[in-house]
Design an enzyme around this catalytic site. Structure first.
Site, PDB file in Angstrom:
ATOM      1  N   HIS A 102       1.545  37.426 -54.001  1.00 34.91           N
ATOM      2  CA  HIS A 102       0.136  37.179 -53.679  1.00 34.91           C
ATOM      3  C   HIS A 102      -0.744  38.308 -54.217  1.00 34.91           C
ATOM      4  O   HIS A 102      -1.753  38.054 -54.903  1.00 34.91           O
ATOM      5  CB  HIS A 102      -0.015  37.043 -52.162  1.00 34.91           C
ATOM      6  N   GLU A 103      -0.378  39.544 -53.909  1.00 34.34           N
ATOM      7  CA  GLU A 103      -1.206  40.672 -54.338  1.00 34.34           C
ATOM      8  C   GLU A 103      -1.131  40.870 -55.845  1.00 34.34           C
ATOM      9  O   GLU A 103      -2.126  41.255 -56.483  1.00 34.34           O
ATOM     10  CB  GLU A 103      -0.782  41.950 -53.604  1.00 34.34           C
ATOM     11  N   GLY A 112     -29.377  56.158 -41.446  1.00 33.85           N
ATOM     12  CA  GLY A 112     -30.106  57.405 -41.192  1.00 33.85           C
ATOM     13  C   GLY A 112     -31.486  57.243 -40.613  1.00 33.85           C
ATOM     14  O   GLY A 112     -32.320  58.144 -40.743  1.00 33.85           O
TER      15      GLY A 112
END
Length: 644
Positions: A453-454, A235
């Protein structure tokens, strides 16, 4: 009461000049030629025939090579010459009626003199003739070259853009846009959510110019400049727009690249012109966006051996901000996300007196930013904004605006009449994880390997106290990842070694699961290895969290170490660093393997559910592992990082 005189905005376009030259050319060609009269081409024998018949009234010879004949009034009534009685406008044709070429001028002259004596013609005359078309054709290449040169110069100097840089003679003029609060889009401080500290300092700068006596009566001086520093999308430019909307003083806005030009000395000239305009309209504010384009430190990495045009521009900027001749009531705002490369002379007190750091928003500020960007959306009434703020740790204001816009697009794609909570969750998944790839072909063996894996990530993170709480696991391909585990990390101000080690262990859980179940490993852990290597290197070389090296850091906050060809430590220390990094990673890898071996059956059970559903959530893990004893998060929240 005197009426206000309106400014004359009439401007002469270059194309008008070009059109005028063309009209002048055709006018001269008409004057030097035959105008609108119809003239027919005939041979010398035909002319002799008309001459013998007494139908020629007058002959004009040009350059002894070309002749024009005027017919008598009686001859024009003849049927043979009826086509020449009137010109193209329908008026009586006053001539010349015929043109012809002359062979031998002496023979022709004798013939004309004889006809004159015999009364066959009334008059003859010899005149020189200028062929304007031939002159124009001969000058055409020069005109084309000049035209191309003017066009190239206009393009180099700004392509005909408005303001000071549009014309070649104004190339050294400033390209700054003067903000007009009556016609330009007005942004106020109400449109800037969060950033309370930055807004307070920026508002004070506006107050300096509105009411300078309040501060100068006590002997204080108005600051010369303020530098907005922070990550992209936080911003900084929006704050400057708010200043332009709030300030009741002239506001000049431009980018750092507007000073850059291929011509020598143009950048410095534009800086002088910019400050001259600001001083004429003082009190005034100048905003330079991306100031690192001209404010980079001098003499760094300059192998050209010559004086750089960018350095000349910077020198002029330094002089104008606080040189021998000071500028009163002109404040310079600047924004950059690369403050480490700026010249130290630019950052000293007296030039940029204030450096305002615009950081990524926290959860409270993210809620305010969501409220701003949700205003134009048609959303459901019971939308929980607190939940959305907790969904987006590490998101900048620009990221949150993108989430809101993406959620609206997803809702419209699904033919909804209002944007709901699920649309925002899908939008965050889309932005963080990438586009869902439904057409990617994954074999059953690969799908099981991805699920293991996950599930390994989920299991290890569930068992560790300081690992980020897991929210959901998916094996749906997104972007370049085949699967992902989604976490909600704590927003910590300081991080302890045990917290970093637990996060590294959870990250290595994917590869460890492959080792435990298949006794093989694959290339699927690339992003995991990259993440833990960065974390381990940071622990050893930056934060001083390694017992072997002790309380020492090789971090250079100035950013100048990247220009050096040598490391700040010896070869022996480099070997120690490499060994300690490897030991950290291998220790956490073995720790993850041990956790998964102790929970091997639950790991396979979780993987089977993942293969069946493709997406599992926190509730599925609780059903298998039970409640997490050290889980302090009572709300179901999501999404931070893709680990695969």
């Amino acid at each position: 009461m005197a009426t206000e005189k309106k400014p004359n905005n009439f401007k002469i376009s270059p194309w008008w000049i070009y059109a005028g030259l063309i009209i002048i050319f055709f006018g001269l060609n008409y004057i030097g030629g035959s105008g609108f009269q119809d003239t027919a081409k005939i041979s010398s024998s035909k002319f002799n025939e008309y001459l013998d018949k007494g139908q020629i009234e007058k002959v004009v010879i040009f350059n002894k090579t070309e002749g024009e004949a005027y017919l008598t009034a009686a001859a024009l009534k003849d049927k043979a010459h009826s086509k020449l009685a009137q010109d193209m406008l329908g008026n009586p044709n006053k001539g010349p009626h015929y043109s012809f070429e002359i062979g031998n001028d002496e023979v022709f002259q004798n013939k004309i003199e004889k006809a004159k004596l015999e009364g066959k013609i009334k008059d003859y005359d010899f005149k020189p003739k200028s062929n304007w078309s031939e002159i124009f054709i001969s000058l055409l290449p020069i005109i084309i070259i000049i035209g191309l040169w003017v066009l190239i110069m206009r393009r180099m100097s700004g392509g005909g853009a408005g303001g000071g840089g549009g014309q070649i003679f104004n190339i050294g003029k400033s390209r700054a846009k003067l903000f007009d609060e009556k016609t330009d889009l007005k942004t106020t401080f109400k449109d800037v959510a969060g950033l309370e500290g930055a807004k307070e300092e920026i508002q004070e700068i506006v107050e300096f110019l509105r009411n300078p006596d309040k501060y100068t009566t006590l002997g204080g001086k108005i600051p010369k400049g303020a530098l907005l520093v922070g990550p992209p999308g936080t911003g900084k430019t929006l704050l400057a727009k708010a200043v332009a909307g709030e300030a009741k003083v002239p506001f000049f806005s431009l980018s750092g690249s507007d000073f850059v030009e291929m011509f020598v000395g143009v950048g410095a000239s534009r800086v002088r012109d910019l400050f001259k305009q600001a001083k004429d309209k003082a009190p005034a504010i100048i905003f330079i966006d991306e100031i690192d384009a001209v404010g980079r430190a001098r003499g760094k990495n300059n192998f050209s051996g010559s004086n750089d045009e960018r350095e000349n521009t910077l020198n002029q900027l330094l002089t104008e901000m606080d040189g021998f001749g000071t500028n009163t009531h002109v404040i310079v705002l600047a924004a950059t996300n690369r403050a480490d490369v700026l010249d130290k002379a630019l950052l000293r007190a007296g030039r940029f007196d204030r450096q305002i750091y615009v950081d990524l928003p926290d959860v409270r500020e993210r809620k305010e930013i969501f409220e701003v960007h949700l205003k134009p959306l048609k959303k459901v009434e019971d939308l929980d904004i607190d939940f959305l703020a907790k969904q987006t740790p590490g998101f900048s204001g620009a990221d949150i605006a993108n989430v809101c816009n993406e959620a609206a697009l997803i809702a419209a794609r699904n033919n909804k009449t209002a944007v709901d909570k699920q649309d925002f969750l899908d939008a965050v998944d889309r932005i963080v994880g990438g586009l869902e790839k439904k057409n990617k072909i994954v074999t059953p063996e690969e799908k099981r390997a991805i699920a293991i894996h996950e599930a390994g990530h989920a299991t290890v993170s569930w068992m560790l106290e300081h690992a980020a709480p897991l929210v959901k696991v998916t094996i749906v391909p997104r972007g370049q990842s085949l699967g992902a585990a989604w976490y909600l990390p704590e927003e910590r101000l300081i991080v302890r070694p045990e917290q970093m080690l637990d996060e590294m262990c959870a990250t290595m859980g994917g590869r460890a699961a492959e080792k435990v179940i298949f006794n093989k490993i694959s290339t699927g852990a690339l992003s995991d290895l990259e993440k833990v290597t960065k974390q381990a290197r940071a622990m050893v070389t930056i934060y001083g969290l390694n017992d072997k090296l002790g309380n020492i850091t090789y971090y250079d906050s100035s950013g100048q170490s990247e220009y050096n060809f040598s490391k700040p430590y010896s070869e022996e220390t480099a070997l120690v660093i490499d060994k300690e990094i490897s030991n950290l990673i291998e220790t956490e890898y073995q720790r993850a393997i041990q956790i998964l071996q102790d929970n091997k059956e639950k790991l396979q059970q979780l993987a089977d559910i993942l293969i069946e559903k493709e997406v599992i959530f926190k509730d599925d893990l609780e059903a298998i592992f039970g409640k997490r004893p050290f889980d302090t998060h009572t709300e179901e929240t999501a999404v931070e990082t893709v680990t695969e």
